[in-house]
Design an enzyme around this catalytic site. Structure first.
Site, PDB file in Angstrom:
ATOM      1  N   PRO A 181      14.967  91.854  71.540  1.00 49.52           N
ATOM      2  CA  PRO A 181      15.650  93.153  71.426  1.00 49.52           C
ATOM      3  C   PRO A 181      16.884  93.146  70.535  1.00 49.52           C
ATOM      4  O   PRO A 181      17.612  94.136  70.483  1.00 49.52           O
ATOM      5  CB  PRO A 181      16.066  93.412  72.883  1.00 49.52           C
ATOM      6  N   GLU A 182      17.129  92.061  69.802  1.00 49.19           N
ATOM      7  CA  GLU A 182      18.412  91.874  69.122  1.00 49.19           C
ATOM      8  C   GLU A 182      18.808  93.013  68.192  1.00 49.19           C
ATOM      9  O   GLU A 182      19.978  93.418  68.156  1.00 49.19           O
ATOM     10  CB  GLU A 182      18.402  90.552  68.325  1.00 49.19           C
ATOM     11  N   LEU A 183      17.866  93.534  67.374  1.00 49.06           N
ATOM     12  CA  LEU A 183      18.240  94.568  66.408  1.00 49.06           C
ATOM     13  C   LEU A 183      18.872  95.772  67.091  1.00 49.06           C
ATOM     14  O   LEU A 183      19.773  96.401  66.531  1.00 49.06           O
ATOM     15  CB  LEU A 183      17.014  95.018  65.612  1.00 49.06           C
TER      16      LEU A 183
END
Length: 271
Positions: A130-132
């Site tokens: 989920p980083e973005l």
């Protein structure tokens, strides 16, 4: 090891390393990163033949510790506490490393599984990057994921940030096998035993070394790539996560549009 946030034990010729910070869903804190590195040192020192990485609690690993990200990891991490350095250590380790994944493997937790040679997943396991959405990038995942699932699928998983079940993970090659939830660790230990029981150490090391060499990774780029993300974007993303609100990324898109308009106008005026 490191305040008992990482546990170490011998199971015959196999080292069982267990993430043990269930209250924080085994987030990759500085303490856990140091503990994992210490466990690998111990495994080598004791002459174990393989390593299994498992976890206690409801999640395998919920990714990077947000407080640590905000406090230096994005720009100048200590190499001894940098998850990417630890991932490289696992990927280039002298012995096979197998992840035993139950529950969530999110962000850095999914990157941890990618650094391992093999993955055994419980039926309830799931994976996500989920980083973005938090204004950061999965720097190790960007290097490793496409080698496991292919470029198109890697783009999809990183850009959409969606969850992937254990069954779908098996289909796309993220995991090697699925085990019942209550048999997960024993299944991973059994797999490790099958691998090392009838092969010599030198040949095993050479096979892993050359397999990795044929899919060479630019680790220098992995370590420096977080600096490619504008500071104000990751600060907004991490602040929003901490404050439990939706991030405001619209202003960054507006700035790009405004800057482009200014450049066009300057170009016209200069003609």
């Amino acid at each position: 090891m490191s305040g008992n946030k990482v546990l170490y034990e011998r199971r015959g010729e196999i080292a069982l390393v267990t993430l043990n910070d269930p209250d924080r869903r085994n987030a990759l804190s500085r303490e856990i990163v140091r503990g994992l590195s210490e466990a690998l040192d111990t495994a080598l020192g004791e002459g174990t033949r393989a390593v299994v990485i498992a976890a206690n609690g409801s999640a395998f690993c919920a990714g990077a510790n947000i407080d640590d990200l905000r406090n230096g990891w994005m720009e100048c991490p200590d190499p001894a506490e940098d998850p990417a350095v630890m991932f490289r250590r696992i990927a280039e380790f002298d012995r096979p490393v197998i992840a035993a994944v139950h529950g969530a493997a999110v962000g850095g937790g999914m990157e941890l599984t990618l650094a391992c040679d093999l993955v055994v997943a419980a039926e309830a396991a799931w994976f996500s990057m989920p980083e973005l959405g938090h204004g950061v990038i999965p720097n190790t995942g960007l290097a490793l994921l496409s080698r496991v699932v292919g470029t198109r699928k890697a783009f999809e998983l990183i850009l959409t940030r969606r969850r992937v079940s254990s069954v779908e993970s098996l289909d796309m090659g993220l995991v090697n096998r699925i085990a019942p939830n209550d048999e997960l660790t024993e299944s991973a230990l059994s797999l490790a035993g099958q691998i090392v029981e009838s092969v010599p150490p030198g040949a095993l090391k050479a096979a892993r070394l050359n397999l990795r060499a044929h899919m060479a990774i630019d680790w220098g780029r992995v370590l420096s790539s977080p600096l490619d993300v504008p500071r104000n974007e990751w600060q907004e993303g991490l602040d929003a996560f901490t404050e439990k609100r939706a991030p405001d990324y619209g202003r960054f898109w507006a700035e790009i549009k405004e800057n482009r308009g200014t450049r066009v106008l300057q170009s016209i005026e200069g003609e």
